[in-house]
Design an enzyme around this catalytic site. Structure first.
Site, PDB file in Angstrom:
ATOM      1  N   TYR A  65       0.739   8.716 -14.463  1.00  0.00           N
ATOM      2  CA  TYR A  65      -0.692   8.403 -14.387  1.00  0.00           C
ATOM      3  C   TYR A  65      -1.359   9.081 -15.572  1.00  0.00           C
ATOM      4  O   TYR A  65      -1.581  10.287 -15.565  1.00  0.00           O
ATOM      5  CB  TYR A  65      -1.307   8.940 -13.094  1.00  0.00           C
ATOM      6  CG  TYR A  65      -0.885   8.257 -11.824  1.00  0.00           C
ATOM      7  CD1 TYR A  65      -0.135   7.085 -11.829  1.00  0.00           C
ATOM      8  CD2 TYR A  65      -1.243   8.789 -10.589  1.00  0.00           C
ATOM      9  CE1 TYR A  65       0.235   6.466 -10.643  1.00  0.00           C
ATOM     10  CE2 TYR A  65      -0.880   8.181  -9.401  1.00  0.00           C
ATOM     11  CZ  TYR A  65      -0.136   7.027  -9.428  1.00  0.00           C
ATOM     12  OH  TYR A  65       0.222   6.428  -8.251  1.00  0.00           O
ATOM     13  N   PHE A 222      -2.753   1.131  -2.300  1.00  0.00           N
ATOM     14  CA  PHE A 222      -3.568  -0.091  -2.340  1.00  0.00           C
ATOM     15  C   PHE A 222      -4.166  -0.382  -0.960  1.00  0.00           C
ATOM     16  O   PHE A 222      -4.272  -1.539  -0.553  1.00  0.00           O
ATOM     17  CB  PHE A 222      -2.757  -1.301  -2.806  1.00  0.00           C
ATOM     18  CG  PHE A 222      -2.363  -1.278  -4.259  1.00  0.00           C
ATOM     19  CD1 PHE A 222      -2.960  -0.410  -5.155  1.00  0.00           C
ATOM     20  CD2 PHE A 222      -1.397  -2.133  -4.735  1.00  0.00           C
ATOM     21  CE1 PHE A 222      -2.596  -0.382  -6.490  1.00  0.00           C
ATOM     22  CE2 PHE A 222      -1.016  -2.133  -6.078  1.00  0.00           C
ATOM     23  CZ  PHE A 222      -1.624  -1.249  -6.954  1.00  0.00           C
ATOM     24  N   LEU A 224      -7.098  -0.321   0.128  1.00  0.00           N
ATOM     25  CA  LEU A 224      -8.356  -1.066   0.129  1.00  0.00           C
ATOM     26  C   LEU A 224      -8.235  -2.362  -0.657  1.00  0.00           C
ATOM     27  O   LEU A 224      -9.216  -3.064  -0.854  1.00  0.00           O
ATOM     28  CB  LEU A 224      -9.488  -0.195  -0.442  1.00  0.00           C
ATOM     29  CG  LEU A 224      -9.768   1.081   0.355  1.00  0.00           C
ATOM     30  CD1 LEU A 224     -10.892   1.883  -0.287  1.00  0.00           C
ATOM     31  CD2 LEU A 224     -10.114   0.759   1.809  1.00  0.00           C
ATOM     32  N   PRO A 229     -10.077 -13.074   2.309  1.00  0.00           N
ATOM     33  CA  PRO A 229     -11.525 -13.004   2.537  1.00  0.00           C
ATOM     34  C   PRO A 229     -11.921 -13.123   4.002  1.00  0.00           C
ATOM     35  O   PRO A 229     -12.840 -12.465   4.468  1.00  0.00           O
ATOM     36  CB  PRO A 229     -12.062 -14.181   1.718  1.00  0.00           C
ATOM     37  CG  PRO A 229     -11.029 -14.421   0.672  1.00  0.00           C
ATOM     38  CD  PRO A 229      -9.721 -14.099   1.325  1.00  0.00           C
TER      39      PRO A 229
END
Length: 293
Positions: A65, A222, A224, A229
């Site tokens: 990172y 991940f 969130l 939809p």
């Protein structure tokens, strides 16, 4: 519904680690595309210090990172570390100068990564290290995992975990040694494997039964991320009911759906960090969970 507030990694080993059941993932702290210094370095350091002060004692990081950005930020913000702080890192990948994500999973590569993590985090031993599987690699899975267990025997790693793993790989690793945790993609609206930027991202749902059978803590990344939809509409209904944010309901759902799950939501904004942290104190009802599905 009352949720379990702590979780133990390596519960059946001689070195169990009990942490509060909401961690912090540092992936969003570096610059754009998880590369370079933070857009706001002061805020990044403040998030890490606020996390520690608020009782979050599980941090997820990786030396790729940045590169090395999140490890250096953690050391700058929190060293010397609190006794109960657990820092979890990942190996198996590296970054190219073009910001690409590359395989780095040969035994000698993994050793180099571990030594680098020890140096940048200023530690003699890392409490939990996930071997991050990069699908399509030429390195046999067993070869990489064997190298991880060898470094555990040497005392460089306390607990070995797996990340981005499928069911076959997880079962193979369980036949080789203790797997302390599994870190795969999982969230309310994205539970199974998907492709992102040309890479296969393995879902936690596909290995959850194995983890539950062996009481292996699950650490979703991940969490969130959303590609459904229509599912978000249900989240919005519950968010309105409790006058809170959809992100908080997403995290509360994770905390309620399985006591072996340790969420590690990440953000580069202190405001969002504080909002996410409140999810630990949000209790959903059985009716809420049935509605969400």
């Amino acid at each position: 519904m009352t949720i379990k507030k702590t979780i133990t990694i390596g519960a059946n080993t001689t070195h169990p680690l009990t942490v509060n059941r909401l961690g912090y993932g540092t992936m969003q702290l570096p610059g754009e595309h998880v590369w370079g210094e933070p857009a706001n370095r002061t805020e990044a350091l403040q998030i890490l210090r606020t996390a520690s002060e608020s009782g979050i004692n599980f941090l997820d990081t990786a030396d790729y990172y940045g590169e090395d950005v999140t490890n250096r930020l953690i050391a700058e913000a929190l060293y010397p570390y609190a006794e109960d702080l657990v820092i979890c890192t990942k190996v198996g990948a590296k970054r190219g100068k073009d910001k690409s994500w590359q395989v780095y999973d040969r035994p000698e590569n993994l050793r180099t990564s571990i030594e680098n993590n020890l140096r940048t985090l200023k530690k003699d031993r890392i409490q939990l290290v996930h071997f991050r599987v990069m699908p399509g690699t030429d390195t046999p899975f067993e070869e990489s995992v064997h190298a991880m267990f060898e470094m555990q025997k040497e005392g460089k790693i306390l607990h070995v975990g797996l990340s981005n793993v499928n069911a076959e790989e997880l079962n193979t690793a369980l036949g080789m040694g203790d797997v302390a945790s599994v870190e795969n993609a999982f969230g309310y609206a994205q539970r199974t494997s998907f492709n992102l930027y040309g890479q296969e991202v393995r879902g936690l749902q596909e290995v959850m039964d194995i983890c539950v059978k062996h009481s292996i803590p699950m650490i979703p990344f991940f969490s969130l991320h959303s590609s459904l939809p229509e599912s978000r509409n249900k989240i919005s209904v519950i968010a309105a009911k409790y006058k809170t944010t959809p992100a908080q309901i997403n995290l509360a759902w994770l905390l309620h759906v399985n006591p072996l799950i340790l969420p590690i939501p990440g953000t580069s904004k202190l405001k969002h960090f504080k909002e996410n942290s409140r999810a630990l104190h949000l209790e959903l009802s059985a009716e809420d969970m049935e509605f969400l599905g």
